[in-house]
Scaffold this motif. Sequence first.
Motif, PDB file in Angstrom:
ATOM      1  N   GLN A  13       0.821  -1.215   0.000  1.00 49.43           N
ATOM      2  CA  GLN A  13       0.000   0.000   0.000  1.00 49.43           C
ATOM      3  C   GLN A  13       0.851   1.260   0.000  1.00 49.43           C
ATOM      4  N   SER A  14       2.137   1.101   0.236  1.00 46.69           N
ATOM      5  CA  SER A  14       3.034   2.254   0.299  1.00 46.69           C
ATOM      6  C   SER A  14       3.285   2.818  -1.098  1.00 46.69           C
TER       7      SER A  14
ATOM      8  N   GLN B  57       6.141   4.016  -1.901  1.00 45.32           N
ATOM      9  CA  GLN B  57       7.528   3.674  -2.222  1.00 45.32           C
ATOM     10  C   GLN B  57       7.561   2.358  -2.998  1.00 45.32           C
ATOM     11  N   PRO B  58       8.270   2.287  -4.110  1.00 48.92           N
ATOM     12  CA  PRO B  58       8.324   1.043  -4.889  1.00 48.92           C
ATOM     13  C   PRO B  58       8.809  -0.140  -4.056  1.00 48.92           C
ATOM     14  N   LEU B  59       8.317  -1.324  -4.406  1.00 42.80           N
ATOM     15  CA  LEU B  59       8.667  -2.519  -3.642  1.00 42.80           C
ATOM     16  C   LEU B  59      10.167  -2.761  -3.626  1.00 42.80           C
ATOM     17  N   TYR B  60      10.835  -2.564  -4.780  1.00 37.40           N
ATOM     18  CA  TYR B  60      12.257  -2.868  -4.812  1.00 37.40           C
ATOM     19  C   TYR B  60      13.049  -1.945  -3.891  1.00 37.40           C
ATOM     20  N   GLU B  61      12.584  -0.676  -3.746  1.00 33.80           N
ATOM     21  CA  GLU B  61      13.264   0.249  -2.841  1.00 33.80           C
ATOM     22  C   GLU B  61      13.031  -0.152  -1.387  1.00 33.80           C
ATOM     23  N   GLN B  62      11.812  -0.594  -1.073  1.00 30.43           N
ATOM     24  CA  GLN B  62      11.535  -1.059   0.300  1.00 30.43           C
ATOM     25  C   GLN B  62      12.447  -2.228   0.656  1.00 30.43           C
TER      26      GLN B  62
END
Length: 482
Positions: A7-8, A10-15
């Motif tokens: 839900q964020s 921020q892109p998944l790869y950055e998380q």
Amino acid sequence: MWKPDRQSKQPLYEQIADHLERRISYGEFPPGSLLPSERKLAEQLGVNRSTVVQSFAELRSMGIIESRTGSGTRVSKYKWGITPKHTPNWSRYAEGGSFLPNQPFMRRIRKALTEHPSLIDFASGELSKDLSPIDEITTLLNEPQSISYLGYDNPQGYTPLRQALVSYLRDYRGIQTTESSILITSGSQQSLYLITQCLLSPGDAVAIEDPSYCYSLPMFQSAGLRLFRLPVDQDGARPEDIRTLYKKHRIKMVFINPNFQNPTGTVLKAEQRIQLLNIASELGLPIVEDDPFSLTAYKETPPSPLKSIDSTGSILHIGSFSKIAASGLRIGWMVAPHTIVERLADARQQMDFGLSVIPQQVAAQFLKSPYVEPHLDRLRMNLLFRRDLLIEALEKELPGLVCYTIPQGGLHMWCKLVPKVHDGKLLEEAIKNGVVFVPGSVYGSDSGFVRFTFARPQVEEISSGVSKFAKALQNLTNNRRE
């Protein structure tokens, strides 16, 4: 286990990259350590492999990790070009020491259950939540002054608990003892650990049943003990084998689980109990009696412990609340000569200054309450029901493919598979199909045996769990034919 927030903004790869960077900075992945593969990490985090590839690329661009073909991805030793400082070789330390890690199968089972909580669990040897006296213990905790002391306590254990155990052991197990001859432990496993570390020396020979729960405990090997087998048949261990082992190897101690033995569920016959005690007395051999399951006897009077007929003081008796009440209380006990209790209490005090007094107070209150007998009656009834559900499922899903003896107590069903299969391959196939069990080789048996614990899964999971196991077995045997 951490998962990226879908839900964020921020892109998944950055998380994922930020999460890995934090773990590296905290020292969870020291410089030079190997990271999980892209495929494995993608499975753990529930993302596409391409997302992890992007995360790794981000960390590589920052100089935090480095990848080499055939060597995987590792944390960089030269992060951001800074001259590296000497970091302990934690991998070497983790592989060192004299205390051995758990068996690979047990580590695999634990990892699978952690990564996939939805697995139907026939492996964990404990009671499910609904079989524990949670409501009763909650009531006791809500009583005024239920907790009366929070300091260090007697190294032998909380005195009121030992006093309550004197009455409990007399009334339920026929054991006559005094509070000075009781040591409170965190469970049967700690009792065994103290015995192997304090009463035996490296190189000593001991006898354990075959198959046996003791085979699953690396603590015996860590103590440098030489293990010799006592074969278990439908009547339990054969006492004359002890005499043979003593003559040949000068064994110094015998470890035995006479009532609803783990994993086979057998009960040592009455005449063999007398013979066993006579041989122990004749040879001056101490016997460690692990007795966690007796009070789970489904229909008949629970079998008496060896300690109740021990007239020569040969028996060290071990008991626990884990299999009859709640493993989370972490309460066990040992009945032994006072000199032994003092020796082990001193060693345990060096380890942890004694157990937490809070669960000891709770256990003492429970033993003195009117809840014990109703709880045990309910537990026996529910275990019998679950055992019968398991048998029904085995007959339906695995007709002619599994052999077993119906246990009359305990938490486990010991089964021999008719098809020849490899333990490791069957376990992996079962995990893929959503179920986990303990392979028989963990307990020292040959490949092709399994232990199902029917007390751990929920009632509605038993049938579907066996169905998933049957599918795994079928897949494995079909692949082998092909």
